[in-house]
Motif scaffolding. Structure first.
Motif, PDB file in Angstrom:
ATOM      1  N   GLN A 191     -83.934  94.255  51.440  1.00 49.63           N
ATOM      2  CA  GLN A 191     -84.853  93.255  50.881  1.00 49.63           C
ATOM      3  C   GLN A 191     -85.378  92.322  51.968  1.00 49.63           C
ATOM      4  OE1 GLN A 191     -82.248  91.671  47.846  1.00 49.63           O
ATOM      5  NE2 GLN A 191     -83.224  92.887  46.240  1.00 49.63           N
ATOM      6  N   LYS A 243     -78.314  96.286  50.088  1.00 49.90           N
ATOM      7  CA  LYS A 243     -79.445  95.807  49.290  1.00 49.90           C
ATOM      8  C   LYS A 243     -80.061  94.559  49.930  1.00 49.90           C
ATOM      9  CE  LYS A 243     -80.469  94.344  44.533  1.00 49.90           C
ATOM     10  NZ  LYS A 243     -79.896  94.196  43.166  1.00 49.90           N
ATOM     11  N   LYS A 296     -89.367  91.996  52.899  1.00 50.04           N
ATOM     12  CA  LYS A 296     -90.022  90.694  52.859  1.00 50.04           C
ATOM     13  C   LYS A 296     -90.715  90.390  54.188  1.00 50.04           C
ATOM     14  CE  LYS A 296     -89.174  85.814  51.783  1.00 50.04           C
ATOM     15  NZ  LYS A 296     -88.148  84.806  51.379  1.00 50.04           N
ATOM     16  N   MET A 323     -81.066  99.276  42.998  1.00 51.34           N
ATOM     17  CA  MET A 323     -82.397  98.908  43.474  1.00 51.34           C
ATOM     18  C   MET A 323     -83.506  99.733  42.829  1.00 51.34           C
ATOM     19  SD  MET A 323     -81.764  98.158  47.543  1.00 51.34           S
ATOM     20  CE  MET A 323     -83.310  97.265  47.702  1.00 51.34           C
TER      21      MET A 323
END
Length: 305
Positions: free
Chosen positions: A212, A208, A216, A245
């Motif tokens: 992420q 996860k 980003k 998620m």
């Protein structure tokens, strides 16, 4: 932009069933039931073939995919730190396939995640090179039956694959490669029981985190992603990750887990080859490839079809 122009794989024809492996390794009924619940049915077995044999067989049908003088490098990624093929495997392959002038080296630092680390290194080289292509080789073989299992996590397959990177491809473009290393568990071969339990519990959290990070960096969201192609560790891992998620199960490719098993650095390419030959992705779709190395190495690659 740099992308993947070709993926080719070698899939041994022989299969070992979960029951056979359970009997050979004297696994308990509880271990058998857990592995079965995780979706594992069988693994590929290369028999008498070595990693060299599998890569040689694969390369024999692929020479037309590149011009030797246009190759910047050859990188051989593998999870197992040593094997009977020895450290001259690349030298022998280069000699037989007339690739002597191409720089070549091995990567195994991130265990199963070494495949994406190899692609990252090759992309860096290509971005500073006058040559247009790089060749990634991966091969795995369980030379001992006891290498077949990662306790309570997965069963290991044999296999090989190659991936050609191209500076001028118009599809399967690499948008980002991200890595996250959990420093608490970098000792992959000598983890004590407590550390290993933490690795099992934190596995999907590391995945996860690296996803992420990549989203980003590229200013994307999960809603932009059409498909996730992971390696075949087990179905539980991807189910937990998807649930945490909010990713629908149909967006995570797990169809090969039961049939092919977890081939360390190779199964990511086995899965990608199957996905890219199917109609699961259309031009312009974004997709992730994910691999995790024992010892807390989490890697992902964001691609555009």
């Amino acid at each position: 932009m740099i992308g993947v122009s070709e993926i080719k794989t070698f899939r041994p024809a022989s299969r070992l069933s979960l029951k056979e492996i359970t009997q050979d390794l004297k696994l308990t009924q509880q271990q058998y039931d857990k592995l079965k619940k995780q979706g594992l049915k069988q693994v590929m077995s290369s028999g008498d073939m070595t990693c060299f044999d599998m890569l040689h067989s694969l390369l024999r049908g692929c020479e037309g995919l590149w011009e030797n003088d246009d190759l910047d490098c050859i990188i051989y990624a593998h999870a197992l730190q040593s094997h009977p093929d020895g450290h001259d495997l690349l030298d022998k392959l280069k000699m037989i396939h007339e690739l002597q002038g191409v720089p070549a080296f091995e990567i195994s630092d991130l265990n199963c995640a070494s495949s994406l680390m190899a692609i990252q290194h090759a992309c860096h080289r290509l971005s500073h090179s006058k040559k247009n292509k790089a060749l990634i080789l991966v091969a795995e073989k369980c030379y001992s039956p006891f290498l077949r299992t990662i306790t309570d996590i997965s069963i290991i397959s044999d296999g090989a694959a190659l991936c050609v990177l191209d500076r001028h491809t118009e599809s399967d473009i690499i948008l980002d490669i991200s890595m996250y290393i959990d420093c608490k568990i970098t000792q992959s071969e000598h983890m004590d029981e407590e550390t290993f339990k933490w690795f099992q519990l934190s596995y999907f959290l590391g995945i996860k985190k690296v996803l992420q990070l990549s989203l980003k960096k590229t200013n994307k969201t999960l809603n932009d992603i059409s498909l996730i192609i992971p390696h075949n560790v087990n179905k539980d891992t991807w189910a937990y990750m998807g649930k945490s998620m909010g990713i629908p199960s149909e967006k995570i490719f797990t169809e090969n887990i039961g049939a092919l098993g977890h081939a360390n650095t190779c199964d990511l390419f086995l899965n990608a080859e199957d996905v890219l030959q199917s109609k699961k992705l259309k031009s312009g779709d974004l997709y992730f490839m994910i691999s995790v190395g024992l010892g807390g190495a989490y890697t992902c690659m964001l691609m555009q079809r």
